[in-house]
Design a protein around this motif. Sequence first.
Motif, PDB file in Angstrom:
ATOM      1  N   LEU A  82       4.018   0.061   4.471  1.00  0.00           N
ATOM      2  CA  LEU A  82       2.831  -0.556   5.059  1.00  0.00           C
ATOM      3  C   LEU A  82       1.569   0.030   4.426  1.00  0.00           C
ATOM      4  O   LEU A  82       1.558   1.185   4.012  1.00  0.00           O
ATOM      5  N   ALA A  83       0.507  -0.785   4.357  1.00  0.00           N
ATOM      6  CA  ALA A  83      -0.703  -0.409   3.621  1.00  0.00           C
ATOM      7  C   ALA A  83      -0.299  -0.080   2.186  1.00  0.00           C
ATOM      8  O   ALA A  83      -0.719   0.926   1.608  1.00  0.00           O
ATOM      9  N   THR A  84       0.530  -0.935   1.620  1.00  0.00           N
ATOM     10  CA  THR A  84       1.161  -0.681   0.319  1.00  0.00           C
ATOM     11  C   THR A  84       0.167  -0.660  -0.826  1.00  0.00           C
ATOM     12  O   THR A  84       0.447  -0.105  -1.881  1.00  0.00           O
ATOM     13  N   GLY A  85      -1.019  -1.256  -0.653  1.00  0.00           N
ATOM     14  CA  GLY A  85      -2.000  -1.277  -1.730  1.00  0.00           C
ATOM     15  C   GLY A  85      -1.464  -1.989  -2.953  1.00  0.00           C
ATOM     16  O   GLY A  85      -0.970  -3.120  -2.864  1.00  0.00           O
ATOM     17  N   ARG A 110     -10.984  -4.072   4.693  1.00  0.00           N
ATOM     18  CA  ARG A 110     -10.332  -5.123   3.909  1.00  0.00           C
ATOM     19  C   ARG A 110     -11.210  -5.543   2.727  1.00  0.00           C
ATOM     20  O   ARG A 110     -10.743  -5.662   1.592  1.00  0.00           O
ATOM     21  N   ARG A 111     -12.489  -5.747   2.989  1.00  0.00           N
ATOM     22  CA  ARG A 111     -13.407  -6.162   1.932  1.00  0.00           C
ATOM     23  C   ARG A 111     -13.547  -5.066   0.870  1.00  0.00           C
ATOM     24  O   ARG A 111     -13.520  -5.343  -0.338  1.00  0.00           O
ATOM     25  N   ASP A 147       0.351  -5.410   3.126  1.00  0.00           N
ATOM     26  CA  ASP A 147      -1.031  -4.949   3.072  1.00  0.00           C
ATOM     27  C   ASP A 147      -1.926  -6.093   3.532  1.00  0.00           C
ATOM     28  O   ASP A 147      -1.512  -7.249   3.525  1.00  0.00           O
ATOM     29  N   PHE A 148      -3.162  -5.763   3.949  1.00  0.00           N
ATOM     30  CA  PHE A 148      -4.055  -6.839   4.407  1.00  0.00           C
ATOM     31  C   PHE A 148      -5.104  -7.215   3.368  1.00  0.00           C
ATOM     32  O   PHE A 148      -6.010  -7.984   3.656  1.00  0.00           O
ATOM     33  N   ALA A 149      -4.974  -6.675   2.122  1.00  0.00           N
ATOM     34  CA  ALA A 149      -5.919  -6.998   1.050  1.00  0.00           C
ATOM     35  C   ALA A 149      -5.192  -7.779  -0.046  1.00  0.00           C
ATOM     36  O   ALA A 149      -4.493  -7.182  -0.874  1.00  0.00           O
ATOM     37  N   ASP A 196      -1.104  -7.550   9.006  1.00  0.00           N
ATOM     38  CA  ASP A 196      -2.020  -6.709   9.776  1.00  0.00           C
ATOM     39  C   ASP A 196      -1.195  -5.639  10.486  1.00  0.00           C
ATOM     40  O   ASP A 196      -0.264  -5.958  11.232  1.00  0.00           O
ATOM     41  N   ALA A 197      -1.527  -4.369  10.252  1.00  0.00           N
ATOM     42  CA  ALA A 197      -0.756  -3.269  10.825  1.00  0.00           C
ATOM     43  C   ALA A 197      -0.735  -3.281  12.343  1.00  0.00           C
ATOM     44  O   ALA A 197       0.181  -2.729  12.965  1.00  0.00           O
TER      45      ALA A 197
END
Length: 233
Positions: A57-60, A13-14, A81-83, A107-108
């Motif tokens: 998901l995790a689409t960025g 994530r970071r 996404d989680f970012a 969160d996936a």
Amino acid sequence: MAASPEEKATRVRRMFSEIAPRYDLLNRLLSLGADLRWRRRAVALALEKGPRRILDLATGTGDLALLLKASAPEAEVVGADFAPPMLEIARKKASARGLSVAFQEADALALPFPDGSFDAVTIAFGFRNFADYRKALAELRRVLAPGGRLVILEFPPPPKGAFGLVYRVYFQRVLPFLGGLISGSFGAYRYLPESVEAFPPPEALKALMEEAGFSVRYELLTFGVAAVHVGDL
């Protein structure tokens, strides 16, 4: 000592939050534009059954979600996404293109959606970053409606043979240097080849998806540099 799932999630994530501003440029440069062709193939497979609700998901920064919406304007598309910095860029891109896509943090491994919410789920180059593949697949199956489809576009470990040898040198040496130079985050682009080398090969990912209850087929793209897996319920 291997990192725990929680430590991996925090690190990823970071890292992706840090490289968000240069993420799109780097994708184009480092894949020599091939990622656009790969995404179009993933979109074509995701839309084959005419889904009305799609989760990317995790689409960025939203590339695949926006391509899905442009290709199927009648469908409702959600990008998760989680970012948060990635999602901010995705929202700006959607607004600039006049495309209505709902982007949200998620969160996936604990998706904030009810059972059977989507007819299709897509993931482009994000599945390998999940801390627990089996748990992620269980969540993906949960949010898919009966008859739904999961499409995973990902980098498998480099192929064997002469081409694979050349590609491995590029992936392990050239890419981390260029990516780090452009993004300012050498750590992020060292992580990329490390994560790809540790990812299950196509047959093993197919087996994991089948274990989760999907009927699976896959295609190798650009001599095996990328692979797209299709799982149907």
